[in-house]
Design a protein around this motif. Sequence first.
Motif, PDB file in Angstrom:
ATOM      1  N   TYR A  76       0.833  -1.206   0.000  1.00  0.00           N
ATOM      2  CA  TYR A  76       0.000   0.000   0.000  1.00  0.00           C
ATOM      3  C   TYR A  76       0.872   1.261   0.000  1.00  0.00           C
ATOM      4  N   THR A  77       1.744   1.362   1.005  1.00  0.00           N
ATOM      5  CA  THR A  77       2.541   2.594   1.103  1.00  0.00           C
ATOM      6  C   THR A  77       3.463   2.746  -0.111  1.00  0.00           C
ATOM      7  N   GLN A 108       1.155 -16.395  -1.389  1.00  0.00           N
ATOM      8  CA  GLN A 108       1.456 -15.511  -0.261  1.00  0.00           C
ATOM      9  C   GLN A 108       1.672 -14.072  -0.744  1.00  0.00           C
ATOM     10  N   TRP A 109       2.459 -13.910  -1.813  1.00  0.00           N
ATOM     11  CA  TRP A 109       2.716 -12.555  -2.336  1.00  0.00           C
ATOM     12  C   TRP A 109       1.435 -11.924  -2.898  1.00  0.00           C
ATOM     13  N   ARG A 110       0.616 -12.759  -3.532  1.00  0.00           N
ATOM     14  CA  ARG A 110      -0.665 -12.223  -4.060  1.00  0.00           C
ATOM     15  C   ARG A 110      -1.523 -11.686  -2.921  1.00  0.00           C
ATOM     16  N   GLU A 111      -1.493 -12.384  -1.792  1.00  0.00           N
ATOM     17  CA  GLU A 111      -2.281 -11.930  -0.635  1.00  0.00           C
ATOM     18  C   GLU A 111      -1.721 -10.598  -0.111  1.00  0.00           C
ATOM     19  N   TRP A 112      -0.404 -10.545   0.063  1.00  0.00           N
ATOM     20  CA  TRP A 112       0.220  -9.308   0.558  1.00  0.00           C
ATOM     21  C   TRP A 112      -0.088  -8.127  -0.359  1.00  0.00           C
ATOM     22  N   SER A 113      -0.149  -8.409  -1.648  1.00  0.00           N
ATOM     23  CA  SER A 113      -0.233  -7.298  -2.620  1.00  0.00           C
ATOM     24  C   SER A 113      -1.661  -6.815  -2.842  1.00  0.00           C
ATOM     25  N   CYS A 117      -2.351   0.139  -4.303  1.00  0.00           N
ATOM     26  CA  CYS A 117      -3.248   1.168  -4.856  1.00  0.00           C
ATOM     27  C   CYS A 117      -2.805   1.582  -6.260  1.00  0.00           C
ATOM     28  N   SER A 118      -1.749   0.978  -6.790  1.00  0.00           N
ATOM     29  CA  SER A 118      -1.476   1.113  -8.229  1.00  0.00           C
ATOM     30  C   SER A 118      -1.538  -0.304  -8.802  1.00  0.00           C
ATOM     31  N   LYS A 447      -6.501   2.159  -0.679  1.00  0.00           N
ATOM     32  CA  LYS A 447      -5.998   0.794  -0.419  1.00  0.00           C
ATOM     33  C   LYS A 447      -6.791  -0.230  -1.227  1.00  0.00           C
ATOM     34  N   GLY A 448      -6.104  -1.078  -1.955  1.00  0.00           N
ATOM     35  CA  GLY A 448      -6.776  -2.171  -2.655  1.00  0.00           C
ATOM     36  C   GLY A 448      -7.352  -1.809  -4.010  1.00  0.00           C
ATOM     37  N   SER A 449      -7.130  -0.562  -4.452  1.00  0.00           N
ATOM     38  CA  SER A 449      -7.729  -0.169  -5.736  1.00  0.00           C
ATOM     39  C   SER A 449      -6.864  -0.568  -6.937  1.00  0.00           C
ATOM     40  N   GLY A 450      -5.641  -1.025  -6.686  1.00  0.00           N
ATOM     41  CA  GLY A 450      -4.789  -1.463  -7.796  1.00  0.00           C
ATOM     42  C   GLY A 450      -5.249  -2.800  -8.356  1.00  0.00           C
TER      43      GLY A 450
END
Length: 479
Positions: A76-77, A108-113, A117-118, A447-450
């Motif tokens: 996110y950041t 795991q990475w898909r969950e983190w990502s 927001c991009s 957050k989460g719009s990407g």
Amino acid sequence: MSLLIKNGTVVSDGQRKKTNIYCNDGVIKAIGNDLDVPSNTQVIDANGQYVMPGGIDPHTHMQLPFMGTVASEDFYTGTAAGLAGGTTMIIDFVIPGPQQNIMEAYNQWREWSEKSCSNYSFHVAITWWDETVKADMKTLVEEEGVNSFKHFMAYKGAIMADDEIMYNSFSRSLELGAIPTCHAENGEMVFQLQKQLLAQGITGPEGHPLSRPPAAEAEAANRAIKIADVIGVPVYLVHVSTEDALNEITQARNNGQRVYGECLAGHLLVDESVYQDTNFESAAAHVMSPPFRSPEHQTALWKGLQSGNLQTTATDHCCFCADQKAVGKDDFSKIPNGTAGIEDRMAVLWTHGVSTGKLTPEEFVDITSTNAAKIFNIHPRKGSIQVGSDADIVVWDPELSKTISAKTHHQNIDFNIFEGMQVKGLPSHTICNGVLKYANGTLMAEKGSGQYIKRPAFQPVFDALGKIAKANKPEAVKR
Ligand code: DUC
Ligand code: ZN
Ligand code: ZN
């Protein structure tokens, strides 16, 4: 949601034209001077500004678990900071641990990502080899839209890929229509040099560049290129930092081999003197691999971009704060490797590339966006302003200026390698998926719009390459 960007100078695909762009439902719907748009359309007046494809950073590491800690910048950041700097898409890395199931790591990475927001996508690192890895590579290409696999030739005892892994993975990549990518440093040389330097009592950050000399990068670049040549698969070298490695790429390209090179904004603009700083915090904050190099290498990298032998620019954005770097206080080899840059990449490249005359605005667009989209097979959906392309756009004001500082940046790190640098040329607006995300200093990152971006396999080109590779096999030659 619809958006009109009017009166800007659109720079895309090698062309420049003053015109208007109409976006709706996340896509560029029309380009032209007399557009008929709905009355509720949001309007951005880009008069006096450039309108360019949003930046693509093809090399980031958000919240990477690495060297005993986790990168401080999360998806996110990190993507929010990217939007503030004009970058609308990242390609990050799934890095499975030794023997870790590849699909488990990928999930795991898909969950983190999910909080990005991009837009974002993943290269997947091949850190070990067996038949399950071979099968998972197929699943990743055919079902998950992964068309690039990464090989760390350094980090012995952790994620290093040896020649056997690389040979197997490169061959599998060719079969599947994926491109192998490499972090080119000879991990054995680095390991031996680290041991020697520490035994000699060189324990501070000044030991870091000494343990990773240009020759270690050149040797690995040469090896990766030769393995790719024997197999007949294209190869992409990440963060090329030396003239020596660039020469390997140039020579291969002159021989007709499909070899691509990326360089980092940091390597172009920060030199090795930073490791001589007697302040541990500051020197350690610059520890990344490959290390920053001498000015001669920096000059060569600029020429590489100008000549087209290096095609992309990235950041290797991988943030560790002072308390994390402090783990290596008595042993430079333990300092978590990584520096930030996603927010500043485009501004520093404009200031030191376009404003100095080294690059044209068209070339700037190529090296910050279009070429990455082409190499990773998402052009013209990404990296282009055309009707039908995704509406990922940056409105670039060549008159805006600021002084870069960790005190004011959006990146979640307490240090900035470009601290104090004056930049002129900054985004006034960043649009991602047709939605305004940054406007005149205000960040509207949600957050989460990407979106996760699938990248298709390169079937047509690779079919042809496969045939050439087969024809060159010794048994075929004998007949
Ligand atoms: N280099 C870094 O500096 N950090 C992350 C991984 C890498 O290769
Ligand atoms: Zn690397
Ligand atoms: Zn990296």
